[in-house]
Design an enzyme around this catalytic site. Structure first.
Site, short mmCIF file in Angstrom:
data_model
loop_
_atom_site.label_atom_id
_atom_site.label_comp_id
_atom_site.label_asym_id
_atom_site.label_seq_id
_atom_site.Cartn_x
_atom_site.Cartn_y
_atom_site.Cartn_z
CG HIS A 266 -1.91 0.94 1.17
ND1 HIS A 266 -2.03 2.29 1.31
CD2 HIS A 266 -3.29 0.56 0.58
CE1 HIS A 266 -3.28 2.52 1.13
NE2 HIS A 266 -4.08 1.86 0.54
CG ASP A 318 -8.42 -3.84 -3.47
OD1 ASP A 318 -9.64 -3.75 -3.50
OD2 ASP A 318 -7.60 -2.85 -3.64
#
Ligand code: COA
Length: 382
Positions: A266, A318
């Site tokens: 991320h 996700d």
């Protein structure tokens, strides 16, 4: 007069480290892994708040009192329908069109039929935003049904937002567990500071473009697999890995060949994404309820462990969304549309903030092309 050019600000590739907006919507503390919506920790909302409450929180600024929630809920239920030409567009989309392309065009088309398209006042944008929040599930479900060769299912005004979405997708009401899981997913994905699609929406809004234009642009940005497309890519990866014994060799090979592991890493969260643990927990519950021997949660956990042997990278939102959406009966290539179905509220709230900010977003660029070229007439060029 001697004009000394002002020193150019430093180039920030990917805008890393650049703070490009102020927001009172969500805060992301990447170091400590904390996400809040208007000051409420996501851990306190997950499993307790309904998506409708979060819509009110983000758009109206506070958690609704019962009467406020009732009014918002009624408004959402009453605005789920789609203009017939939009339904016709969905039904006529070519078989090979991706669901995100059909969604993007459907939302763009909605602008034709929206009475307040050109009104960018805060109140009109709030009304339009609520209508879009109500319409997204109907669009996404109709896209799914068409791809199954089935007719769209009309919304059921007796059902809440998440339950109605699953009902329209599957043509029958789903279990409480499924409905709660879908609600949780919608709550967790509703807003996330200045992510790429939200930034895109704000750039469009900064030019005074209308909400439908900004949301259409945001859908385009969400599509890529470095952003919303990552859940689909993660599930496809788990399916590609095959038997669970193949997890370690797959991950080792990926690192050897510099192939990215989807759903991992991320830009902001460097010690883990706080949403991931809720999605993991609910994906587990749903896997247990399926009782069909599927083990995508264990596989995903195996991938997480294997990645950590190579690099300190953690699952993002996700990663566990992938098995969770799979167990909701959502085909992998619809995952990003489901993400958009939640995020449309965040986009709307940011568009309103951007209108209030009233500043065009227009960064500079570091020119690296040729300089001082001389123009040569066309017939003299070799
Ligand atoms: N798989 C393997 N390696 C990864 C990785 C992944 N998913 N994510 C990051 N890395 C590696 C990078 O290659 C880089 O290695 P290097 O230092 O040897 O060059 C290092 O980890 C740092 O990552 P970086 O690319 O600087 O992070 P970023 O902030 O630019 O990118 C993402 C963040 C999300 C784009 C990136 O982690 C990624 O592509 N993840 C997969 C896609 C995804 O899940 N997207 C959804 C985001 S919510």
């Amino acid at each position: 007069m001697n004009m000394t050019p002002a020193a150019a600000p430093p180039f920030a590739k990917g805008l890393v480290g650049v703070v490009a907006a102020q927001t009172a919507l969500s805060s992301v503390d990447g170091t400590n892994g904390v996400l809040t919506y208007r000051g409420y920790n996501i851990h306190d909302l997950a499993g307790k708040a309904s998506y409708e409450e979060v819509v009110h929180l983000l758009l109206r600024g506070h958690l609704p009192a019962r009467a406020e929630l009732g009014a918002l809920d009624q408004s959402l239920r009453g605005n789920r329908g789609l203009p017939q030409p939009v339904l016709d567009h969905i039904a006529a989309a070519p078989a090979g069109a991706t669901p995100m392309d059909v969604l993007r065009t459907a939302v763009s088309m909605l602008a034709y039929f929206e009475a307040e398209t050109e009104d960018i006042s805060v109140e009109a944008t709030l009304r339009k935003g609520l209508r879009l929040v109500a319409q997204f599930p109907t669009i996404v479900a109709a896209i799914h049904r068409r791809r199954q060769g089935q007719a769209a299912v009309a919304p059921d005004p007796a059902l809440g937002h998440a339950a109605n979405f699953l009902y329209m997708l599957h043509g029958q009401a789903q279990s409480d567990l499924q409905n709660q899981a879908a609600n949780l997913y919608l709550v967790l994905l509703a807003d996330h500071s200045l992510n790429a699609s939200t930034f895109t929406a704000r750039v469009a809004a900064s030019t005074n473009a209308d909400l439908h234009a900004a949301v259409t642009a945001a859908i385009g940005a969400l599509k890529g697999n470095l952003h919303g497309g990552a859940a689909e890519a993660t599930m496809n990866m788990l399916l590609e890995i095959g038997p669970i014994e193949q997890v370690d060799p797959f991950v080792d090979r990926a690192f050897e060949t510099k192939r990215k592991i989807m759903g991992i890493g991320h830009r902001i969260y460097k010690s883990g994404d706080p949403r991931a643990r809720h999605l993991l927990e609910w994906a587990r519950r749903m896997e247990a309820a399926q009782g069909r021997g599927a083990n995508y949660v264990d596989m995903a956990l195996g991938v997480e462990r294997a990645v950590l042997r190579h690099k300190e990278l953690y699952p993002n939102v996700d990663f566990f969304s992938a098995p969770m959406l799979y167990y909701l009966g959502i085909p992998t290539d619809l995952d990003t549309c489901v993400f958009a179905t939640s995020r449309v509220v965040g986009w709307t709230a940011h568009v309103i903030e951007q209108y209030n900010d009233a500043t065009l977003i227009r960064p500079g660029a570091d020119y690296v092309g040729p300089k001082a070229q001389s123009y040569v007439e066309l017939d003299k060029r070799g």
